[in-house]
Every structure is written in structure tokens, then in C-alpha cells.
Design an enzyme around this catalytic site. Structure first.
Site, PDB file in Angstrom:
ATOM      1  N   GLU A 254       1.288   6.767  -4.789  1.00  0.00           N
ATOM      2  CA  GLU A 254       1.672   6.063  -5.019  1.00  0.00           C
ATOM      3  C   GLU A 254       0.948   5.266  -6.688  1.00  0.00           C
ATOM      4  O   GLU A 254       0.089   4.322  -5.872  1.00  0.00           O
ATOM      5  CB  GLU A 254       2.314   4.272  -4.614  1.00  0.00           C
ATOM      6  CG  GLU A 254       3.361   5.150  -3.448  1.00  0.00           C
ATOM      7  CD  GLU A 254       4.751   5.261  -3.971  1.00  0.00           C
ATOM      8  OE1 GLU A 254       5.042   5.482  -5.065  1.00  0.00           O
ATOM      9  OE2 GLU A 254       5.423   5.833  -2.747  1.00  0.00           O
ATOM     10  N   CYS A 288       3.335  -2.917  -9.394  1.00  0.00           N
ATOM     11  CA  CYS A 288       3.465  -1.069  -9.874  1.00  0.00           C
ATOM     12  C   CYS A 288       4.909  -1.770 -10.457  1.00  0.00           C
ATOM     13  O   CYS A 288       4.744  -0.835 -11.709  1.00  0.00           O
ATOM     14  CB  CYS A 288       3.185  -0.695  -8.790  1.00  0.00           C
ATOM     15  SG  CYS A 288       4.580  -0.332  -7.277  1.00  0.00           S
TER      16      CYS A 288
END
Length: 499
Positions: A254, A288
Site C-alpha cells: 500500500e 495516502c
């Protein structure tokens, strides 16, 4: 004051403060030292993995619903300690209170999800071409799962991985960010407490490693770690992925996100404005999934952009513990330097900047507080295609919808995306194979923030990993295809004859 608060919060959670060492832990609120810890050595990484491997060999034989009971009890414990854990998240990561509470709630939610999943680890029954035969698919525990987490979600990302990994029958070794180890110590202690209460959990099923990138590198390279789930920058992913691949391990990455939103002419401007401000300025732009690029149709730009400037001017920046504060500090000096460098480059590229300056906060002299920035850009320059982990929103206008999608996709990252429109055709195109190339594509919802029920992750340089809901549990298990012959004959597949 913050150091004293940490001792109190850890004591409230039953966690003694570990011995002092060379790993300095600072609060982004004022830059002050919270404590110091002893980092683990590479040799201790070996020991932690060995213990987790031994525990895995026993845990994999425990029925999945019983494994789910461990996670259910963890969720209940997190509920009881939600407020205290949130305070610790605030001190260590600088999140405002509602976001810190939300992060702990994410942990609770994934525990609920994983508990239900413990009774649904299903395979398939497949029709066989051979008479008297049955094909089926079974799923088995994978092994030791190494979890490397980032500072911006210091506990939620661990929970996404650990809850599923434990229910699936695996051991877990967690290497948190060296910037946020105290929340990790607290969560690990709570899990250990629950495991002791349950009574049949093998010791060392979940272990914690403290330290920097050197510790993470040893964990990623360890041959006994079946899966490495790593959250962080694209640069970190470029280092971890080859390490894991070289030993034929499995990785779940990720990584960076350079998330965009298209605002179309039919948009509900009030709805879009609210979504943009939270997605771009929330968590001080340190998600993110933070919104970093905004493509606004030229017909509505004159209406939307003044609204955004007005909203940004009213955002309260300050100590995240104070009531009404919406934007807390950047994590550290390096984050501030990156933000200022990006703004200087944007100006050199012809951008017009609104905001972005450092903000003086009472009691936060050593912290790095900035006003979120809106940057009107003449084009999507090289700068705009890179992710800067700070509250900077680059704004560009468009005329042609297809061109907007092309610009949207013309970056190396592929995590989250959104379109705000009331045009059904635009919605469907954006969600189609010809639309957004991201792992998350939303309509009339911002890119920042995700529910546990859907698998979370992205494409391209974001790494391709998926965590949390949907069928993400399969990443933590190994699949076996089984053929059962219940006939008295032995026909071969594809009509092969071998007499």
C-alpha cells in the site's frame, strides 16, 4: 507536559513504559520528546519471527471460529479503551480528536468484520470433466505475516492486517513506524492481554519490532515470513518488493497516492466544496488518499474556486487537542521542508498559491503547522505528477471530459479517485474500463476515507495490494485445488489414454 501525558495514558492501558534507548519519540504537536526506546536488532528480528512461526504451527490447527473469538475480544477491548487510545494517537501522530477516534473505530470495525469472516472462509466446488470425480478449492493458513506500518495511520493499518491474518490462522510480526511506536506498544499489550484471557492462544502469535528501516529490511528479507504487508512511500515499496520477490515471498503493498477529483458542470457545488476541503486538508494532507489534484470544468471554476478560497481561509489550524481545530501539525521538519519545496517549485512552474504558509501556534513552538494550500496551475507539470505528503491541492481546469480523464490517469500512482457529477453518462464512463485507473473510484464522494467492507488499495505505483474487506482475506491464505475420485475407474483428464 506531553511526555507526562504519555506515561499516564500508557498506565491507563496497563502498559509500563519500556527502558530508555536511542530511538527518540517526539510529538508533532510541539516537537518535544515523548520518550526514548530501545530499538530491536537484526538478531532479535530472527528471534521474533521464529517465535511467531512456532505459534503459527499451533494456531493453524485451531478452528477458525475459535480464532475469530480472539479478534472479537480484541474489538471489545478496543471499545473499552477507545478514548485513551485516541489520545495516544493524537499525541504521537498529531491527528485532531475526531480523526483519532475514527482511527480507533476503524480497528473496532475490522475486528467485527474479521469475526464474521471466521465462519466464512469458503472455497469453491467445481464441476469435473471426469465421471465420478469432484474438484474443489480449499484455503489454508499461510504462515507468518510481517506488517510494516506508516506514521499517518499508526494503528488502523496494523488492525486491517492483523485481524484478518489472525482469523486466517497466521502469526503476525509488526514493525510500526519509528515515528509512532507508542501506539503500537499499547495495541500489542491489549492483544496480549486478550490472548492470555482466552487461554489457548500460543505464545508469540503476535510480536512487535521497534526500529527504523534497517529492522524493516531484515523482516522483509526473512525467509520464514510468508507475507510482507508494507504501507509507506513508493520509494519504500521499490526497496521492499524486490527483496520479497527475490526469495519468492508474497507482498501486499500500500504505497503512494496522487489522488484526483473531476468536478463536472452538473455538480452540486455545496456537496463538492465540502468533499474537497476534507479530502485535501484533513489529516493535514497526510493520508495516502488525500486529494492532491482537482480538475474543474471551466464553466464552473469561477463559482467553485472562490468558495474553496473562502473555506480554506476559515480553516482553524492549531493544537489538535483543542476544540474546533480542523488541521493539526505536519509530522516533522522533513515534511515541512517537502511542503515548502513543492510550493516553491509550483510557483516556478507558473502556479498561483493561496495559503501554504507556516502558522504560529501557542504552545506548539517546535511543531510544524501550515495553512493548507490551493495552487492554481497552468498545466499538470512534473511536480503535479509527484506526491507531496502535505496539504497542497493543485487545481486545473478542463473543457473536454475525455481529456480530463486522460490527465487524471497520467500519473504513476493509482490509489483513489472521485468524480462529482449528476450526469449518469459521466458517472458510468468514470467507473468503466475507460475511466479511472485507480483501485478506488468514487462518485459524489471524495477520495479520502474508506469503509471496512470494501477492499482497500490501488494500482500502478500504489503497489496493487488490497486490505480490509471484500475478498482481501485471500491474500493471507494459500489456496489448494483438490480432486476427489469417488468412482472405481481412473479416467485421465483431456481424454488422455495411458495403458
Amino acid at each position: 507536559m506531553e511526555a507526562t501525558a504519555v506515561v499516564r495514558l500508557l498506565a491507563d492501558l496497563g502498559v509500563p513504559l519500556p527502558p530508555a534507548g536511542k530511538l527518540i519519540v517526539r510529538s508533532p504537536i510541539d516537537g518535544g520528546q515523548l520518550t526514548s526506546l530501545v530499538p530491536h536488532t537484526p538478531a532479535e528480528v530472527d528471534a521474533a519471527v521464529a517465535v511467531a512461526q512456532s505459534a503459527f504451527l499451533a494456531w493453524r490447527l485451531v478452528p477458525a471460529p475459535r480464532r475469530g473469538e480472539l479478534v472479537r475480544r480484541l474489538g471489545a477491548t478496543l471499545r473499552r479503551h477507545k478514548a485513551v487510545l485516541a489520545e495516544l494517537v493524537i499525541l504521537e501522530s498529531g491527528k485532531i480528536r475526531s480523526e483519532a477516534l475514527g482511527e480507533v473505530q476503524e480497528m473496532i470495525d475490522i475486528c467485527d468484520f474479521a469475526t464474521g469472516l471466521s465462519r466464512q472462509l469458503y472455497g469453491l466446488t467445481i464441476a469435473s470433466e471426469r465421471p465420478g470425480h469432484r474438484l474443489m478449492e480449499t484455503w489454508h493458513p499461510l504462515g507468518v505475516c510481517g506488517v510494516i506500518t506508516a506514521f499517518n495511520f499508526p494503528v488502523a493499518v496494523w488492525a486491517w492486517n492483523a485481524a484478518l491474518a489472525l482469523v486466517c490462522g497466521n502469526g503476525v510480526v509488526w514493525k510500526p513506524s519509528e515515528k509512532t511506536p507508542l501506539t503500537a506498544l499499547a495495541c500489542q499489550a491489549l492483544l496480549a492481554e486478550v490472548a492470555a484471557e482466552l487461554g489457548d492462544v500460543p505464545p508469540g502469535l503476535s510480536t512487535l519490532l521497534l526500529g527504523g528501516a534497517d529492522v524493516g529490511a531484515v523482516l522483509a528479507d526473512h525467509p520464514a515470513v510468508a507475507l510482507v504487508s508494507a504501507t509507506g512511500s513508493c520509494a519504500m515499496g521499490r526497496a521492499v518488493a524486490p527483496q520479497v520477490a527475490a526469495r519468492f515471498g508474497r507482498s501486499l503493498l500500500e504505497l503512494g497516492g496522487n489522488n484526483a477529483m473531476i468536478v463536472a458542470p452538473s455538480v452540486d457545488l455545496d456537496l463538492a466544496q465540502r468533499a474537497i476541503v476534507f479530502a485535501a486538508a484533513g489529516t493535514a494532507g497526510q493520508r495516502c488518499t488525500s486529494l492532491r489534484r482537482l480538475f474543474v470544468h471551466e464553466a464552473i471554476a469561477p463559482d467553485l474556486l472562490p468558495r474553496l478560497r473562502q473555506a480554506y481561509a476559515s480553516l482553524r489550524v492549531g493544537d489538535p487537542r483543542d476544540e474546533g481545530i480542523l488541521v493539526g501539525p505536519l509530522i516533522d521538519a522533513a515534511a515541512f521542508a517537502a511542503q515548502q519545496g513543492a510550493l516553491a517549485e509550483a510557483k516556478a512552474d507558473g502556479g498561483h498559491i493561496f495559503g501554504g504558509e507556516r502558522v504560529t501556534v501557542a504552545g506548539g513552538t517546535g511543531g510544524y503547522y501550515v495553512r493548507p494550500a490551493l495552487v492554481d496551475m497552468p498545466a499538470q507539470t512534473d511536480l503535479v505528477t509527484r506526491e507531496t505528503f502535505a496539504p497542497i491541492l493543485y487545481i486545473m481546469t478542463y473543457r473536454d471530459f475525455a481529456a480530463a480523464i486522460a490527465l487524471h490517469n497520467a500519473v504513476p500512482q493509482g490509489l483513489a479517485s472521485a468524480i462529482f457529477t449528476n450526469d449518469l453518462r459521466e458517472m458510468e464512463v468514470f467507473l468503466s474500463a475507460a475511466g479511472s485507473d485507480c483501485g478506488i473510484a468514487n462518485v459524489n464522494v471524495g477520495p479520502s476515507g474508506a469503509e471496512i467492507g470494501g477492499a482497500f488499495g490501488g494500482e500502478k505505483e500504489t503497489g496493487g495490494g488490497r486490505e480490509a474487506g471484500s475478498d482481501a482475506w485471500k491474500a493471507y491464505m494459500r489456496r489448494a485445488t483438490n480432486t476427489i475420485n469417488y468412482s472405481r475407474d481412473l479416467p485421465l483428464a483431456q481424454g488422455v489414454k495411458f495403458v
